[in-house]
Design a protein around this motif. Sequence first.
Motif, mmCIF file in Angstrom:
data_model
loop_
_atom_site.group_PDB
_atom_site.id
_atom_site.type_symbol
_atom_site.label_atom_id
_atom_site.label_comp_id
_atom_site.label_asym_id
_atom_site.label_seq_id
_atom_site.Cartn_x
_atom_site.Cartn_y
_atom_site.Cartn_z
ATOM 1 N N LEU A 1 0.935 -1.121 -0.131
ATOM 2 C CA LEU A 1 0.012 0.094 -0.029
ATOM 3 C C LEU A 1 0.858 1.295 0.079
ATOM 4 O O LEU A 1 1.718 1.472 0.805
ATOM 5 C CB LEU A 1 -0.705 -0.023 1.425
ATOM 6 C CG LEU A 1 -1.623 1.305 1.468
ATOM 7 C CD1 LEU A 1 -2.751 1.660 0.414
ATOM 8 C CD2 LEU A 1 -2.340 1.121 2.989
ATOM 9 N N ALA A 2 0.811 2.292 -1.063
ATOM 10 C CA ALA A 2 1.673 3.416 -1.177
ATOM 11 C C ALA A 2 1.033 4.208 -0.178
ATOM 12 O O ALA A 2 -0.103 4.677 -0.419
ATOM 13 C CB ALA A 2 1.512 3.803 -2.687
ATOM 14 N N LYS B 1 -0.369 -0.689 9.916
ATOM 15 C CA LYS B 1 -0.005 -0.263 11.462
ATOM 16 C C LYS B 1 1.042 0.914 11.124
ATOM 17 O O LYS B 1 0.951 1.760 11.897
ATOM 18 C CB LYS B 1 0.629 -1.561 12.096
ATOM 19 C CG LYS B 1 -0.195 -2.595 12.544
ATOM 20 C CD LYS B 1 0.333 -3.583 13.285
ATOM 21 C CE LYS B 1 0.637 -3.118 14.801
ATOM 22 N NZ LYS B 1 0.956 -4.273 15.692
ATOM 23 N N THR B 2 1.825 0.852 10.164
ATOM 24 C CA THR B 2 2.613 2.033 9.979
ATOM 25 C C THR B 2 1.944 3.153 9.808
ATOM 26 O O THR B 2 2.213 4.447 10.372
ATOM 27 C CB THR B 2 3.725 1.598 8.924
ATOM 28 O OG1 THR B 2 4.572 0.599 9.134
ATOM 29 C CG2 THR B 2 4.652 2.918 8.697
ATOM 30 N N ILE B 3 0.988 3.067 8.829
ATOM 31 C CA ILE B 3 0.150 4.521 8.563
ATOM 32 C C ILE B 3 -0.735 4.701 9.564
ATOM 33 O O ILE B 3 -0.734 6.138 9.844
ATOM 34 C CB ILE B 3 -0.741 4.173 7.235
ATOM 35 C CG1 ILE B 3 0.162 3.352 5.980
ATOM 36 C CG2 ILE B 3 -1.451 5.289 6.773
ATOM 37 C CD1 ILE B 3 -0.662 3.021 4.920
ATOM 38 N N PHE B 4 -1.266 3.708 10.269
ATOM 39 C CA PHE B 4 -1.978 4.150 11.494
ATOM 40 C C PHE B 4 -1.107 4.680 12.535
ATOM 41 O O PHE B 4 -1.694 5.596 13.232
ATOM 42 C CB PHE B 4 -2.661 2.724 12.097
ATOM 43 C CG PHE B 4 -3.693 2.942 13.215
ATOM 44 C CD1 PHE B 4 -4.908 3.264 12.820
ATOM 45 C CD2 PHE B 4 -3.279 2.965 14.642
ATOM 46 C CE1 PHE B 4 -5.938 3.203 13.966
ATOM 47 C CE2 PHE B 4 -4.263 3.095 15.451
ATOM 48 C CZ PHE B 4 -5.401 3.399 15.071
ATOM 49 N N ARG C 1 -7.925 7.695 4.791
ATOM 50 C CA ARG C 1 -7.510 8.642 3.492
ATOM 51 C C ARG C 1 -6.631 7.915 2.454
ATOM 52 O O ARG C 1 -6.482 8.025 1.465
ATOM 53 C CB ARG C 1 -7.065 9.968 3.836
ATOM 54 C CG ARG C 1 -7.947 10.800 4.542
ATOM 55 C CD ARG C 1 -7.541 12.274 4.588
ATOM 56 N NE ARG C 1 -6.340 12.411 5.565
ATOM 57 C CZ ARG C 1 -6.418 12.633 6.851
ATOM 58 N NH1 ARG C 1 -7.576 12.852 7.602
ATOM 59 N NH2 ARG C 1 -5.172 12.707 7.511
ATOM 60 N N SER C 2 -5.505 7.255 3.153
ATOM 61 C CA SER C 2 -4.703 6.584 2.212
ATOM 62 C C SER C 2 -5.155 5.417 1.583
ATOM 63 O O SER C 2 -4.955 5.335 0.440
ATOM 64 C CB SER C 2 -3.484 5.860 3.209
ATOM 65 O OG SER C 2 -2.769 6.915 3.883
ATOM 66 N N LEU C 3 -6.015 4.677 2.229
ATOM 67 C CA LEU C 3 -6.854 3.636 1.388
ATOM 68 C C LEU C 3 -7.676 4.185 0.264
ATOM 69 O O LEU C 3 -7.872 3.629 -0.810
ATOM 70 C CB LEU C 3 -7.787 3.086 2.459
ATOM 71 C CG LEU C 3 -7.026 1.881 3.323
ATOM 72 C CD1 LEU C 3 -7.675 1.391 4.698
ATOM 73 C CD2 LEU C 3 -6.314 0.824 2.689
#
Length: 219
Positions: A16-17, A194-197, A207-209
Amino acid sequence: MSMKRCLISSLGMMALAIGTVSTLGVHPALASRSSASATPVATTPQAPIEALYKALDKSEHSSASMSKRSAMIAPFVEHAFDMESILKRSIGLHYDHLSTAEKNDLLAAFKHFTVARYVSTFKPGTDAVFTVVNTIQQDGRTIVHTTIGGKDDPNGTPTPIDYVMAQGPDGWRITDILLDGHISQVAAQRADFKTIFNEKGANGLARSLTTKADDFLRE
């Protein structure tokens, strides 16, 4: 791109970018469960997968726009997957402490992301062949064996895709996908989520998704 590489990126939902997050909101078409609730309860482990595969086959042979094909398969994706269970396991213990609004936004974004990745991968001309093989009990789990093949598969060998199933009030639902019989979707995406969270919180992950899903749906 080979069918196997498509499946690794699509069904595994890996890589996931994070990138630059836009301010796009959650896709409204997936904000409710009305479409899935109208679908009959799956009485066998194979039923939701067979329905999803039929929808994907219809979509890849359709001349409709990407947005229309997305709407075509969305109810079947939502009916086949236990989205909340997968999302909760991907995020971890923090999920239980989110507000109802945060959970709803994340769930809608995750559904949008999942549908968009399927539509982007199995586009017209892909000519994938979807086969449900059998169902087994393994290590206390119910697993449905399937294969997905395509014209660009090396030596004509289809890629095995196994679905871990669980039965609940809504019937049988997918709780994980195993590529090549052992590569877990949930385990693969857990680190990314988890990194993005941890960096951006629940709203940032939603928003990333959504941004990534919208990228998939650009024709």
